[in-house]
Enzyme design. Structure first.
Site, PDB file in Angstrom:
ATOM      1  N   SER A 146       0.835  -1.201   0.000  1.00  0.00           N
ATOM      2  CA  SER A 146       0.000   0.000   0.000  1.00  0.00           C
ATOM      3  C   SER A 146       0.875   1.260   0.000  1.00  0.00           C
ATOM      4  O   SER A 146       1.633   1.459  -0.937  1.00  0.00           O
ATOM      5  CB  SER A 146      -0.966  -0.062   1.196  1.00  0.00           C
ATOM      6  OG  SER A 146      -1.993   0.873   1.036  1.00  0.00           O
ATOM      7  N   ASP A 222     -10.243  -5.474  -2.819  1.00  0.00           N
ATOM      8  CA  ASP A 222      -9.588  -4.458  -1.981  1.00  0.00           C
ATOM      9  C   ASP A 222     -10.422  -3.178  -2.047  1.00  0.00           C
ATOM     10  O   ASP A 222     -10.595  -2.600  -3.128  1.00  0.00           O
ATOM     11  CB  ASP A 222      -8.183  -4.245  -2.564  1.00  0.00           C
ATOM     12  CG  ASP A 222      -7.333  -3.260  -1.783  1.00  0.00           C
ATOM     13  OD1 ASP A 222      -7.906  -2.316  -1.193  1.00  0.00           O
ATOM     14  OD2 ASP A 222      -6.103  -3.417  -1.806  1.00  0.00           O
ATOM     15  N   HIS A 255      -7.459  -6.000   1.213  1.00  0.00           N
ATOM     16  CA  HIS A 255      -6.249  -5.189   1.426  1.00  0.00           C
ATOM     17  C   HIS A 255      -5.438  -5.665   2.640  1.00  0.00           C
ATOM     18  O   HIS A 255      -4.400  -5.100   2.931  1.00  0.00           O
ATOM     19  CB  HIS A 255      -6.698  -3.738   1.650  1.00  0.00           C
ATOM     20  CG  HIS A 255      -5.607  -2.711   1.496  1.00  0.00           C
ATOM     21  ND1 HIS A 255      -4.947  -2.498   0.305  1.00  0.00           N
ATOM     22  CD2 HIS A 255      -5.057  -1.825   2.378  1.00  0.00           C
ATOM     23  CE1 HIS A 255      -4.041  -1.533   0.460  1.00  0.00           C
ATOM     24  NE2 HIS A 255      -4.096  -1.112   1.709  1.00  0.00           N
TER      25      HIS A 255
END
Ligand SMILES: N[C@@H](CCC(=O)N[C@@H](CS)C(=O)NCC(=O)O)C(=O)O
Length: 277
Positions: A146, A222, A255
């Site tokens: 991320s 996600d 995620h």
């Protein structure tokens, strides 16, 4: 440097360490997993940069990298995501300030004195690690998740001589084109977007930076994919630049570390292959 803890795990040693950073002016904590090895042997290194809200602990506890690193003989290093401490400025939101350093050297007040994660990761921590651990600094790879995927891509693209292998899990691929990036880079670097380009993987590629290969894994379930991560922009940038990128989309995965840990062994093996002597 002080040792906070060490634990035997998967035929290696998982350690956590802290030191006073000259770059951030604060104590910084990081973790290092060292597989067992022959006396005098130096091992390749895989850096893992974490995402928003994380410390070294998230991946250390939930990343499931140790078996793969022990098998491949790769040292795994997980730094923190920002300076910490009572005298470090912060923001009430989770996506700016502490836990959200974005791997930049801030130029704006009140952040610029301590939010210098680019220099910390590119300069200070590698020098410290080289002094204290059996690392072969000619064989380094970098990955992250991320915000940390953004860090891995941008640091890898800016330092092709240093990192032989670059990969990412669910990276923010273009801070210029997402709300997380706009907020953080405005805050840390100011409104002039020309100054953001060296912190944007797609812009770096557009401006001529290249990688010999790239591995990216992204979950299709996600929540951040469409608004923040925008994997498609990286696919297009790599295609246009002729970068041989393997960008895998995974139905059903989100995620979280449940996703990251599912593909961690693939990333460790991919880096190990490229970091062989
Ligand atoms: N608003 C969310 C976003 C933060 C988030 O998803 N952080 C990711 C990185 S961008 C993470 O790794 N969280 C910590 C964890 O899952 O252990 C939260 O605070 O939970």
């Amino acid at each position: 440097m002080e040792q906070v803890s060490t634990n035997r795990s998967h035929g290696g040693t998982q350690g956590v360490y802290t030191h006073q950073s000259a770059t951030t002016g604060t104590p910084m904590t990081f973790s290092v997993f060292v597989p067992d090895h022959e006396p005098g042997q130096r091992l390749p290194v895989l850096w893992y940069l974490s995402g928003l809200t994380c410390t070294h602990a998230n991946v250390t506890e939930k990343g499931e990298y140790r078996a793969a690193c022990a098998r491949a003989g790769v040292i795994f290093i997980a730094p923190d995501t920002s300076p910490r401490g009572d005298d470090v400025p912060d923001d009430a939101a989770y996506d700016f300030g502490k836990g959200a350093g974005f791997y930049v050297d801030a130029t704006q007040e009140p952040w610029s004195a301590q939010f210098r994660m680019r220099s910390y990761i590119e300069q200070e921590l590698p020098a410290l690690v080289a002094q204290h651990f059996p690392v072969d600094m000619d064989r380094q790879g970098i990955t992250g998740h991320s915000m940390g995927g953004h860090g891995a891509l941008t640091i890898g693209l800016r330092n092709p001589d240093r990192f032989r292998s670059v990969s990412a899990f669910s990276p923010i691929v273009s801070p210029l084109n997402c709300p997380w990036g706009n907020k953080a880079l405005t805050g840390y670097l100011g409104p002039d977007k020309a100054a953001w380009r060296e912190y944007d993987a797609c812009a770096l590629i557009e401006d001529g930076a290249r990688l010999p290969a790239l591995l990216v894994d992204q979950g299709e379930a996600d929540n951040f994919l469409h608004e923040q991560l925008k994997t498609g922009l990286l696919v297009m940038a790599c295609r246009k630049a002729g970068i041989p990128a393997t960008i895998r989309m995974h139905p059903g995965y989100d995620h979280s570390y449940y996703f990251i840990s599912s593909f961690m062994a693939d990333h460790v093996a991919w880096h190990a292959e490229r970091l062989k002597a």
